[in-house]
Design a protein around this motif. Structure first.
Motif, PDB file in Angstrom:
ATOM      1  N   THR A   3      -3.671  17.519  -4.698  1.00 49.39           N
ATOM      2  CA  THR A   3      -4.117  18.238  -5.581  1.00 49.39           C
ATOM      3  C   THR A   3      -5.395  18.133  -6.397  1.00 49.39           C
ATOM      4  OG1 THR A   3      -1.396  18.907  -6.208  1.00 49.39           O
ATOM      5  CG2 THR A   3      -3.148  19.424  -8.043  1.00 49.39           C
ATOM      6  N   VAL A   4      -6.034  19.144  -6.437  1.00 48.15           N
ATOM      7  CA  VAL A   4      -7.554  19.039  -6.946  1.00 48.15           C
ATOM      8  C   VAL A   4      -7.808  19.696  -8.066  1.00 48.15           C
ATOM      9  CG1 VAL A   4     -10.141  19.129  -6.303  1.00 48.15           C
ATOM     10  CG2 VAL A   4      -8.544  18.630  -4.319  1.00 48.15           C
ATOM     11  N   LEU A   5      -8.299  19.065  -9.219  1.00 45.23           N
ATOM     12  CA  LEU A   5      -8.638  19.770 -10.492  1.00 45.23           C
ATOM     13  C   LEU A   5     -10.221  20.051 -10.504  1.00 45.23           C
ATOM     14  CD1 LEU A   5      -8.101  20.874 -13.231  1.00 45.23           C
ATOM     15  CD2 LEU A   5      -8.152  18.579 -14.010  1.00 45.23           C
ATOM     16  N   ILE A   6     -10.782  21.422 -10.529  1.00 43.09           N
ATOM     17  CA  ILE A   6     -11.939  21.443 -10.684  1.00 43.09           C
ATOM     18  C   ILE A   6     -12.363  22.131 -12.104  1.00 43.09           C
ATOM     19  CG2 ILE A   6     -13.782  22.786  -9.339  1.00 43.09           C
ATOM     20  CD1 ILE A   6     -12.028  23.137  -7.069  1.00 43.09           C
ATOM     21  N   GLY A  71       3.209  15.868 -16.040  1.00 42.34           N
ATOM     22  CA  GLY A  71       4.261  15.522 -14.773  1.00 42.34           C
ATOM     23  C   GLY A  71       3.929  16.036 -13.429  1.00 42.34           C
ATOM     24  N   GLN A  72       2.603  16.532 -13.532  1.00 41.78           N
ATOM     25  CA  GLN A  72       2.099  16.806 -12.112  1.00 41.78           C
ATOM     26  C   GLN A  72       1.035  15.605 -11.789  1.00 41.78           C
ATOM     27  OE1 GLN A  72       0.371  20.532 -11.334  1.00 41.78           O
ATOM     28  NE2 GLN A  72       0.996  21.462 -13.279  1.00 41.78           N
ATOM     29  N   GLN A  73       1.002  15.480 -10.419  1.00 38.25           N
ATOM     30  CA  GLN A  73       0.079  14.342  -9.942  1.00 38.25           C
ATOM     31  C   GLN A  73      -1.246  15.064  -9.667  1.00 38.25           C
ATOM     32  OE1 GLN A  73       1.356  11.430  -6.902  1.00 38.25           O
ATOM     33  NE2 GLN A  73      -0.209  12.175  -5.557  1.00 38.25           N
ATOM     34  N   ILE A  74      -2.532  14.590 -10.062  1.00 40.46           N
ATOM     35  CA  ILE A  74      -3.722  15.040  -9.651  1.00 40.46           C
ATOM     36  C   ILE A  74      -4.408  13.796  -8.880  1.00 40.46           C
ATOM     37  CG2 ILE A  74      -6.038  15.473 -10.686  1.00 40.46           C
ATOM     38  CD1 ILE A  74      -3.824  17.544 -11.413  1.00 40.46           C
ATOM     39  N   ASP A  75      -4.923  14.340  -7.637  1.00 40.82           N
ATOM     40  CA  ASP A  75      -5.310  13.378  -6.812  1.00 40.82           C
ATOM     41  C   ASP A  75      -6.783  13.167  -6.653  1.00 40.82           C
ATOM     42  OD1 ASP A  75      -3.052  12.641  -4.948  1.00 40.82           O
ATOM     43  OD2 ASP A  75      -2.684  14.893  -5.083  1.00 40.82           O
ATOM     44  N   VAL A  76      -7.428  14.312  -6.983  1.00 37.78           N
ATOM     45  CA  VAL A  76      -9.003  14.637  -7.082  1.00 37.78           C
ATOM     46  C   VAL A  76      -9.263  15.274  -8.451  1.00 37.78           C
ATOM     47  CG1 VAL A  76     -10.989  15.285  -5.911  1.00 37.78           C
ATOM     48  CG2 VAL A  76      -9.181  14.462  -4.646  1.00 37.78           C
ATOM     49  N   LEU A 120      -2.927  11.119 -15.200  1.00 31.02           N
ATOM     50  CA  LEU A 120      -1.842  11.902 -14.239  1.00 31.02           C
ATOM     51  C   LEU A 120      -2.168  11.519 -12.548  1.00 31.02           C
ATOM     52  CD1 LEU A 120      -2.640  15.615 -15.851  1.00 31.02           C
ATOM     53  CD2 LEU A 120      -0.624  13.798 -16.471  1.00 31.02           C
ATOM     54  N   MET A 121      -3.275  10.385 -12.500  1.00 33.96           N
ATOM     55  CA  MET A 121      -3.624  10.133 -11.366  1.00 33.96           C
ATOM     56  C   MET A 121      -3.116   8.461 -10.902  1.00 33.96           C
ATOM     57  SD  MET A 121      -7.648  11.026 -11.673  1.00 33.96           S
ATOM     58  CE  MET A 121      -8.070  11.557  -9.952  1.00 33.96           C
ATOM     59  N   ASN A 126      -4.842   7.750  -3.362  1.00 31.95           N
ATOM     60  CA  ASN A 126      -6.147   7.631  -3.432  1.00 31.95           C
ATOM     61  C   ASN A 126      -6.981   8.428  -4.260  1.00 31.95           C
ATOM     62  OD1 ASN A 126      -8.785   6.838  -2.501  1.00 31.95           O
ATOM     63  ND2 ASN A 126      -9.187   8.443  -0.886  1.00 31.95           N
ATOM     64  N   PRO A 127      -7.038   8.020  -5.679  1.00 30.34           N
ATOM     65  CA  PRO A 127      -7.404   8.901  -6.641  1.00 30.34           C
ATOM     66  C   PRO A 127      -8.798   8.778  -6.513  1.00 30.34           C
ATOM     67  CG  PRO A 127      -6.439   6.891  -7.336  1.00 30.34           C
ATOM     68  CD  PRO A 127      -5.825   7.068  -6.192  1.00 30.34           C
ATOM     69  N   ARG A 128      -9.486   9.965  -6.909  1.00 30.54           N
ATOM     70  CA  ARG A 128     -11.015  10.206  -6.829  1.00 30.54           C
ATOM     71  C   ARG A 128     -11.482  11.035  -8.016  1.00 30.54           C
ATOM     72  NH1 ARG A 128     -10.053  12.553  -1.296  1.00 30.54           N
ATOM     73  NH2 ARG A 128      -8.053  12.012  -2.129  1.00 30.54           N
ATOM     74  N   ILE A 129     -12.552  10.361  -8.809  1.00 28.18           N
ATOM     75  CA  ILE A 129     -13.077  11.350  -9.731  1.00 28.18           C
ATOM     76  C   ILE A 129     -14.505  11.473  -9.227  1.00 28.18           C
ATOM     77  CG2 ILE A 129     -13.986  11.432 -12.088  1.00 28.18           C
ATOM     78  CD1 ILE A 129     -11.788   9.642 -13.086  1.00 28.18           C
ATOM     79  N   VAL A 130     -14.803  12.832  -9.140  1.00 24.08           N
ATOM     80  CA  VAL A 130     -16.118  13.418  -8.565  1.00 24.08           C
ATOM     81  C   VAL A 130     -16.866  14.011  -9.692  1.00 24.08           C
ATOM     82  CG1 VAL A 130     -17.546  14.722  -7.017  1.00 24.08           C
ATOM     83  CG2 VAL A 130     -15.753  13.134  -6.076  1.00 24.08           C
TER      84      VAL A 130
END
Length: 227
Positions: A3-6, A71-76, A120-121, A126-130
């Motif tokens: 899941t990606v948050l932009i 409750g959601q998982q954020i991967d990126v 949430l990560m 492999n959590p990433r913040i870009v």
């Protein structure tokens, strides 16, 4: 699938990232300011897309975003929201309020949004913040003018470098990325590359990022950019 948050996904690079990630079967949470763009609304029937309102300079709005994602998982997390700043950015005419507004969006907001999303990560593999930065903030480049924009990007590079050091023990990779000179409303028609090219490069780079690379300033092509 991840899941990606932009942030700032109504148009330009953010919108193109949304389109390409959905095509690659990612789940995408795309934010907008005030109201979704028509381009975003054209994607709203996609089952893996969630549109969420966010004003990145408003801490209450950021907290509302975090609560909506509980409750959601954020991967990126892709901190894409940004502004070019005021029309007048030369030494003699740049104003303090306009300069501060540019810093608020380009420098402070990525930290505030990241801070809200980090919890949430925690369970991501492999959590990433870009963060979308710019080579215009690199201190090794000789260029004049654009004081507000250049300084805000130089500052966010440092913010991301510090965050990378602090989050390494948590296994979270943090990297700023130069997206290229892109043909968007901000970059103009004479820019070097399209939003499609930039987004494809950013996605490819983000897919392969590892903790060993955390704190590195990259170009959209995956090359290390001097600070």
């Amino acid at each position: 699938m991840e899941t990606v948050l932009i942030t700032g996904a109504s148009r330009g690079i953010g919108l193109e990232l949304t389109k390409q990630l959905l095509a690659l079967d990612y789940k995408v949470i795309a934010t907008y300011r005030n109201a979704p763009s028509n381009d975003q609304l054209s994607l709203k029937d996609h089952g893996d897309l969630t549109l969420v309102e966010l004003e990145v300079t408003n801490e209450s709005s950021i907290e509302a975003l975090r609560e909506s994602l509980e409750g959601q998982q954020i991967d990126v997390l892709i901190n894409n929201a940004g502004i070019i700043g005021p029309d007048e950015q030369d030494r003699d005419n740049v104003s303090a309020p306009n300069w501060l507004e540019t810093f608020s969006v380009n420098t402070i907001a990525p930290l505030l949004v990241s801070r809200a999303i980090i919890p949430l990560m925690q369970n991501a593999a492999n959590p990433r913040i870009v963060t979308i930065s710019s080579q215009m903030g690199a201190l090794n480049r000789d260029a004049v003018g654009m004081y507000a924009y250049r300084s805000s990007k130089a500052a966010v590079n440092k913010v991301m470098q510090v965050m990378a050091l602090e989050l390494k023990e948590q296994g979270i990779t943090v990297c700023p990325i130069h997206p290229g000179w892109v043909k968007t409303d901000m970059g103009g028609d004479e820019a070097d590359i399209t939003a499609q090219e930039s987004a494809a490069g950013i996605i490819k780079l983000t897919q392969g990022l590892t903790l060993d690379q955390s704190g590195t300033f990259f170009t959209w092509e995956g090359d290390v950019h001097p600070w």
